[in-house]
Design an enzyme around this catalytic site. Structure first.
Site, PDB file in Angstrom:
ATOM      1  N   ASN A 197      11.042   6.367 -20.775  1.00  0.00           N
ATOM      2  CA  ASN A 197      12.087   7.409 -20.907  1.00  0.00           C
ATOM      3  C   ASN A 197      13.489   6.833 -20.716  1.00  0.00           C
ATOM      4  O   ASN A 197      14.410   7.545 -20.352  1.00  0.00           O
ATOM      5  CB  ASN A 197      11.833   8.531 -19.888  1.00  0.00           C
ATOM      6  CG  ASN A 197      11.925   7.989 -18.451  1.00  0.00           C
ATOM      7  OD1 ASN A 197      11.897   6.768 -18.248  1.00  0.00           O
ATOM      8  ND2 ASN A 197      12.052   8.863 -17.492  1.00  0.00           N
ATOM      9  N   ASP A 227      -3.563   2.607  -5.062  1.00  0.00           N
ATOM     10  CA  ASP A 227      -3.177   1.787  -3.911  1.00  0.00           C
ATOM     11  C   ASP A 227      -3.142   2.713  -2.690  1.00  0.00           C
ATOM     12  O   ASP A 227      -2.392   3.694  -2.670  1.00  0.00           O
ATOM     13  CB  ASP A 227      -1.787   1.182  -4.150  1.00  0.00           C
ATOM     14  CG  ASP A 227      -1.627  -0.156  -3.437  1.00  0.00           C
ATOM     15  OD1 ASP A 227      -1.169  -1.121  -4.079  1.00  0.00           O
ATOM     16  OD2 ASP A 227      -1.993  -0.223  -2.248  1.00  0.00           O
ATOM     17  N   GLU A 242      -6.665  -5.314   1.179  1.00  0.00           N
ATOM     18  CA  GLU A 242      -5.692  -6.388   1.340  1.00  0.00           C
ATOM     19  C   GLU A 242      -5.623  -6.648   2.831  1.00  0.00           C
ATOM     20  O   GLU A 242      -5.312  -5.735   3.605  1.00  0.00           O
ATOM     21  CB  GLU A 242      -4.320  -5.974   0.817  1.00  0.00           C
ATOM     22  CG  GLU A 242      -3.375  -7.137   0.783  1.00  0.00           C
ATOM     23  CD  GLU A 242      -2.017  -6.842   1.405  1.00  0.00           C
ATOM     24  OE1 GLU A 242      -1.905  -5.882   2.161  1.00  0.00           O
ATOM     25  OE2 GLU A 242      -1.083  -7.584   1.118  1.00  0.00           O
ATOM     26  N   ASP A 292       3.254  -9.449  -4.660  1.00  0.00           N
ATOM     27  CA  ASP A 292       3.921 -10.085  -3.510  1.00  0.00           C
ATOM     28  C   ASP A 292       4.006 -11.602  -3.678  1.00  0.00           C
ATOM     29  O   ASP A 292       4.696 -12.261  -2.891  1.00  0.00           O
ATOM     30  CB  ASP A 292       3.128  -9.836  -2.219  1.00  0.00           C
ATOM     31  CG  ASP A 292       3.106  -8.382  -1.796  1.00  0.00           C
ATOM     32  OD1 ASP A 292       2.120  -7.981  -1.156  1.00  0.00           O
ATOM     33  OD2 ASP A 292       4.055  -7.658  -2.138  1.00  0.00           O
ATOM     34  N   ASP A 333       8.775   1.001 -19.447  1.00  0.00           N
ATOM     35  CA  ASP A 333       9.624   2.193 -19.325  1.00  0.00           C
ATOM     36  C   ASP A 333       9.439   3.038 -20.587  1.00  0.00           C
ATOM     37  O   ASP A 333       9.429   2.501 -21.699  1.00  0.00           O
ATOM     38  CB  ASP A 333      11.086   1.741 -19.193  1.00  0.00           C
ATOM     39  CG  ASP A 333      12.057   2.919 -19.143  1.00  0.00           C
ATOM     40  OD1 ASP A 333      13.242   2.706 -19.404  1.00  0.00           O
ATOM     41  OD2 ASP A 333      11.590   4.047 -18.871  1.00  0.00           O
ATOM     42  N   ASP A 344      15.108   4.917 -18.547  1.00  0.00           N
ATOM     43  CA  ASP A 344      15.926   4.871 -17.321  1.00  0.00           C
ATOM     44  C   ASP A 344      15.852   3.484 -16.673  1.00  0.00           C
ATOM     45  O   ASP A 344      16.297   3.286 -15.550  1.00  0.00           O
ATOM     46  CB  ASP A 344      15.473   5.941 -16.320  1.00  0.00           C
ATOM     47  CG  ASP A 344      14.031   5.718 -15.865  1.00  0.00           C
ATOM     48  OD1 ASP A 344      13.535   6.503 -15.024  1.00  0.00           O
ATOM     49  OD2 ASP A 344      13.388   4.754 -16.352  1.00  0.00           O
ATOM     50  N   ASP A 363      -4.125  -1.149   1.276  1.00  0.00           N
ATOM     51  CA  ASP A 363      -2.963  -1.932   1.712  1.00  0.00           C
ATOM     52  C   ASP A 363      -3.055  -2.290   3.197  1.00  0.00           C
ATOM     53  O   ASP A 363      -3.312  -1.411   4.019  1.00  0.00           O
ATOM     54  CB  ASP A 363      -1.715  -1.064   1.473  1.00  0.00           C
ATOM     55  CG  ASP A 363      -0.432  -1.811   1.716  1.00  0.00           C
ATOM     56  OD1 ASP A 363      -0.199  -2.788   0.994  1.00  0.00           O
ATOM     57  OD2 ASP A 363       0.310  -1.434   2.637  1.00  0.00           O
ATOM     58  N   ASP A 404       7.115   3.474 -15.947  1.00  0.00           N
ATOM     59  CA  ASP A 404       6.581   4.776 -15.530  1.00  0.00           C
ATOM     60  C   ASP A 404       5.160   4.969 -16.067  1.00  0.00           C
ATOM     61  O   ASP A 404       4.655   4.133 -16.834  1.00  0.00           O
ATOM     62  CB  ASP A 404       7.504   5.891 -16.030  1.00  0.00           C
ATOM     63  CG  ASP A 404       7.890   5.681 -17.492  1.00  0.00           C
ATOM     64  OD1 ASP A 404       9.096   5.565 -17.793  1.00  0.00           O
ATOM     65  OD2 ASP A 404       6.968   5.574 -18.321  1.00  0.00           O
TER      66      ASP A 404
HETATM   67  O1  ISL Z   1       2.018 -11.324   1.290  1.00  0.00           O
HETATM   68  C1  ISL Z   1       1.489 -11.533   2.334  1.00  0.00           C
HETATM   69  C2  ISL Z   1       1.034 -12.874   2.794  1.00  0.00           C
HETATM   70  O2  ISL Z   1       1.618 -13.882   2.062  1.00  0.00           O
HETATM   71  C3  ISL Z   1       1.217 -10.450   3.303  1.00  0.00           C
HETATM   72  O3  ISL Z   1       1.781 -10.775   4.567  1.00  0.00           O
HETATM   73  C4  ISL Z   1       1.804  -9.124   2.868  1.00  0.00           C
HETATM   74  O4  ISL Z   1       3.182  -9.105   2.945  1.00  0.00           O
HETATM   75  C5  ISL Z   1       1.246  -8.111   3.810  1.00  0.00           C
HETATM   76  O5  ISL Z   1      -0.147  -8.262   3.752  1.00  0.00           O
HETATM   77  C6  ISL Z   1       1.586  -6.695   3.405  1.00  0.00           C
HETATM   78  O6  ISL Z   1       1.615  -6.473   2.003  1.00  0.00           O
HETATM   79  C7  ISL Z   1       1.350  -5.115   1.626  1.00  0.00           C
HETATM   80  O7  ISL Z   1       1.967  -4.185   2.521  1.00  0.00           O
HETATM   81  C8  ISL Z   1       3.393  -4.143   2.552  1.00  0.00           C
HETATM   82  C9  ISL Z   1       4.055  -4.135   1.178  1.00  0.00           C
HETATM   83  O8  ISL Z   1       5.417  -4.471   1.337  1.00  0.00           O
HETATM   84  C10 ISL Z   1       3.392  -5.168   0.257  1.00  0.00           C
HETATM   85  O9  ISL Z   1       3.953  -5.076  -1.048  1.00  0.00           O
HETATM   86  C11 ISL Z   1       1.916  -4.879   0.229  1.00  0.00           C
HETATM   87  O10 ISL Z   1       1.239  -5.744  -0.684  1.00  0.00           O
HETATM   88  C12 ISL Z   1       3.753  -2.887   3.313  1.00  0.00           C
HETATM   89  O11 ISL Z   1       3.075  -1.792   2.754  1.00  0.00           O
HETATM   90 CA    CA Z   2      11.139   5.191 -16.864  1.00  0.00          CA
END
Ligand code: ISL
Ligand code: CA
Length: 574
Positions: A22, A97, A252, A322, A20, A24, A199, A28
């Site tokens: 600033n 991302d 991913e 995650d 962080d 809050d 993603d 950032d």
């Molecule tokens: O973490 C997983 C398996 O253990 C996946 O099921 C994962 O949750 C899934 O692939 C989606 O993750 C991604 O998309 C999501 C977001 O919430 C996660 O942070 C991101 O990594 C939705 O955008």
């Molecule tokens: Ca901040």
């Protein structure tokens, strides 16, 4: 021919928890820029930023309402441009991302689509139906353990969302959607980013909206996971946007299996450069990562071998935003006296990560051995996935104590507590109340105290990054599983039988995933005569003290100390 993204190390930043600037309580972009010296010193060649775009923050930014603007909590577009420039001065690339399976429902496109504004009617997946949970368009469930359809009060129809109801899925049957996505990629590539982490990039194409096979996890998955239409989208983006700009992509890919991963990441198919799979992090879990089962080192080796030998190139990772913290998940935190061997097991996991074949990804805080959170109850947890899972388990009559026992192991918030920079107030992350609790062990585990300590986890990570960079065999050689007995596994890295395979050296890596001194059976000891060149216990110092006229200490230890990791250089071509 070698690619730049095979030589480098990627560092993932979860901006809201990184630094962080600033006051809050939320990390950032200027905070990231202020920490570039530390990242450069670590040896990160690429920074992957989890989403910083405009977002209502329902899923911490994975619900995007404007792909071309920065959310004010993270700063401004000029902050972002400054970060790209400042990182570039240090030879550090930035990847963004890319979340294109869904947008936020507050995105302009959804606001127009729900009002059937011309051209936007079919940007999302709509289905007519009476507003009644009993007659949803199909039986699909979401990644967040809810219905995958919600009724929109304005359009008076249902729309599909594989995640939260405020994350409606885009409709790729509409060619305009792909055109919009191409423009988003170009916008960021023109800003100077080097590529994207994509993603849930394997669920874009829904072949059918028919009912799915009933399952506790993701009913309907078979209709949209890794479909042919998805491959076509990836090939189009690669051909029309990414390859002309030499951009890098790591996908991913939820629930992906090896065959699917090969199709998605095989170089000749021009789809993705590499993919994140989950197999190696879920072998001690049921239902993806939610219910714990026994850890078996041999099972870990078998799964690693499957992917190391199955794919042309791996994205090697042990943590992300995650997943739970690896030192708590596979390290000494798994056992009773977790703290006793915390440091040594964190280093063992670094030996594992940096001696595998593939591009290593480090998640923020992993390099100092940050652990799972020390929350005492759900009231301290922010993640919607954890709260939804708790609601589902409550419905299934799991008692509260058991729900919390499991949820605290798998909650994504384990990875999202603020980075512990120093032992001062707010752990050097913020001077305000942090958006999520800081682990109370920041006095013991923090960047500042490790920076100048040659024996720290951080120093060990820097050494491992240099070790990997200096060895063609570790980067490009073959992986061969050698031994698995009880908590000990061993594998070999040796020059592949191709010109770029390596520089003649061969190595054997031995890891003891337990808090007990463990004998190597005779077979193992014979596996790898050679010299210990690296360990997390200083054993190489022993092997280095060759007595006058004697060969160096025969490397292979008869037993491994608790949580000991040893790298042996074996005679070439053995
Ligand atoms: O973490 C997983 C398996 O253990 C996946 O099921 C994962 O949750 C899934 O692939 C989606 O993750 C991604 O998309 C999501 C977001 O919430 C996660 O942070 C991101 O990594 C939705 O955008
Ligand atoms: Ca901040």
């Amino acid at each position: 021919m070698k690619k730049w993204w095979q030589e480098t190390v990627v560092y993932q930043i979860y901006p809201r928890s990184f630094q962080d600037s600033n006051g809050d309580g939320i990390g950032d972009i200027p905070g990231i820029t202020s920490r570039l010296p530390e990242l450069a010193e670590l040896g990160a060649g690429v920074l992957w930023l989890s989403p910083v775009y405009k977002s209502p923050q329902i899923d911490n930014g994975y619900d995007i309402s404007d792909y071309r603007d920065i959310d004010p909590i993270f700063g401004t577009m000029s902050d972002m441009e400054n970060l790209i420039a400042e990182a570039g001065k240090r030879g550090i690339k930035i990847i963004m991302d890319l979340v294109i399976n869904h947008t936020s429902d507050e995105h302009d496109w959804f606001q127009k689509s729900r009002r059937r504004e011309n051209g936007y009617e079919d940007y999302y997946i709509w289905k007519p139906g009476k507003k009644d949970r009993r007659n949803l368009p199909n039986n699909w469930t979401s990644f967040f353990m809810e219905d995958a359809w919600s009724f929109d009060e304005i359009r008076r129809e249902y729309y599909l969302h594989l995640f939260h109801k405020k994350q409606p899925d885009l409709n790729y049957r509409n060619p305009k959607v792909l055109e919009e996505v191409k423009n988003i990629l170009k916008f960021w590539l023109d800003k100077g980013v080097a590529g994207f982490r994509c993603d849930v990039i394997n669920v874009l194409w829904k072949t059918s909206l028919a009912d799915g096979k009933k399952s506790l996890m993701l009913t309907g998955l078979e209709h949209y996971k890794c479909q042919e239409g998805n491959h076509e989208i990836l090939r189009t983006l690669r051909k029309e946007v990414l390859d002309p700009r030499g951009a890098f992509t790591v996908g991913e890919t939820a629930m992906v299996n090896l065959e699917e991963a090969k199709l998605l990441s095989d170089a000749a198919r021009r789809e993705l450069d590499m993919v994140f799979y989950f197999d190696h992090l879920e072998m001690d879990r049921r239902f993806a990562r939610f219910i714990p089962k026994k850890f078996r080192a041999g099972e870990l080796l078998a799964r690693l071998a499957k992917w190391q030998r199955g794919l042309e190139w791996n994205a090697v990772y042990l943590e992300n935003h995650d997943q739970s913290r690896i030192v708590s998940h596979y390290g000494s935190g798994r056992g009773k006296n977790g703290q006793l061997y915390w440091e040594r097991s964190a280093k063992l996991l670094a030996v594992l990560e940096f001696t595998l074949r593939g591009t290593p990804f480090i998640y923020q805080g992993q390099e100092i051995g940050m652990t799972n959170f020390d929350f005492t109850g759900l009231d301290q947890v922010k993640d919607i996935e954890t709260h939804n899972l708790n609601r589902l388990m409550k419905k299934l009559l799991f008692p509260a104590w058991l729900r919390w026992k499991w949820l605290r192991l798998s909650s994504r918030d384990n990875a999202r507590t603020p980075v512990q920079w120093d032992a001062g107030p707010g752990a050097g992350f913020t001077g305000a109340a942090p958006w999520l609790g800081i682990n109370s062990n920041y006095g013991r585990i923090n960047y500042h105290d490790q920076k100048n300590d040659a024996g720290s986890v951080l120093s060990f990570y820097k050494m491992m990054i240099r070790f990997r960079a200096g060895s063609g065999t570790i980067k490009y050689g073959e992986f061969r599983p050698l031994y698995a007995k009880g908590p000990i596994i061993a594998y070999e890295r040796r020059p592949a039988q191709t010109p770029r395979g390596g520089d003649g050296e061969s190595f054997v890596v031995l890891l003891n995933f337990s808090g007990k001194k463990t004998k190597l059976s005779g077979a193992a000891a014979a596996l790898c005569p050679g010299t210990v060149i690296l360990s997390n216990t200083g054993r190489e110092a022993l092997s280095g003290t060759a007595r006058a006229g004697q060969p160096p200490f025969p490397g292979v230890p008869a037993a491994l100390e608790p949580w000991e990791a040893v790298v042996v250089r074996t005679p070439a071509g053995r």
